[in-house]
Design an enzyme around this catalytic site. Sequence first.
Site, PDB file in Angstrom:
ATOM      1  N   CYS A 103       3.340  -8.373   0.300  1.00 24.55           N
ATOM      2  CA  CYS A 103       3.503  -6.914   0.317  1.00 24.55           C
ATOM      3  C   CYS A 103       2.834  -6.308  -0.907  1.00 24.55           C
ATOM      4  O   CYS A 103       2.758  -6.936  -1.950  1.00 24.55           O
ATOM      5  CB  CYS A 103       4.980  -6.523   0.247  1.00 24.55           C
ATOM      6  SG  CYS A 103       6.046  -7.316   1.429  1.00 24.55           S
ATOM      7  N   ASP A 104       2.393  -5.069  -0.747  1.00 25.39           N
ATOM      8  CA  ASP A 104       1.931  -4.326  -1.907  1.00 25.39           C
ATOM      9  C   ASP A 104       1.986  -2.842  -1.598  1.00 25.39           C
ATOM     10  O   ASP A 104       1.825  -2.433  -0.448  1.00 25.39           O
ATOM     11  CB  ASP A 104       0.512  -4.706  -2.315  1.00 25.39           C
ATOM     12  CG  ASP A 104       0.253  -4.318  -3.761  1.00 25.39           C
ATOM     13  OD1 ASP A 104       0.681  -5.089  -4.649  1.00 25.39           O
ATOM     14  OD2 ASP A 104      -0.324  -3.261  -4.003  1.00 25.39           O
ATOM     15  N   SER A 105       2.226  -2.060  -2.630  1.00 29.43           N
ATOM     16  CA  SER A 105       2.237  -0.608  -2.506  1.00 29.43           C
ATOM     17  C   SER A 105       1.222  -0.017  -3.476  1.00 29.43           C
ATOM     18  O   SER A 105       1.093  -0.478  -4.602  1.00 29.43           O
ATOM     19  CB  SER A 105       3.624  -0.047  -2.831  1.00 29.43           C
ATOM     20  OG  SER A 105       4.553  -0.473  -1.867  1.00 29.43           O
TER      21      SER A 105
END
Length: 163
Positions: free
Chosen positions: A70-72
């Site tokens: 995941c990454d934002s």
Amino acid sequence: MNVRFVLASASPARLKTLRSAGVEPEVIVSGVDEDDITAESPGELARLLATLKARAVVANLTEHATVLGCDSVLEIDGVAYGKPGTPEASRERLRFMRGRSGVLHTGHCLFDTASKQELRELENPPTLGQQRMHRLRGSLRTNRSAAGFVVAGGFGGVVLDPG
């Protein structure tokens, strides 16, 4: 049959979110250097970073597992902003954001090592709420914020108006 589920993220907020959903993942930090990665857009950057994190962890596994990367990435005025790294850098970014709005792009990559299948998704929240500076102070003090200020389990998908 129990499948090993691995979270390829050091984010306490992502871990908390999964645990709140009844999932107890094994955490393996990918070690991907996010500073050297570029993409055509902030949204694509979030998806690419999530994919690279999942693949980095998968490359070191010898047993069957399902791996979630995941990454934002916070986008303000068309520019991508990653994690600021320090509470002071977060405060500076908040000052810069005063009067502006942003979009939090969140990329996910789910990889199953047995089937070698990979699913990549990008979430762009359509409607975002506002958050005041005083509500962010606890996050800034503990430096738990993703993409600068937004925490998936706490303030996920927020446009900030620190004014």
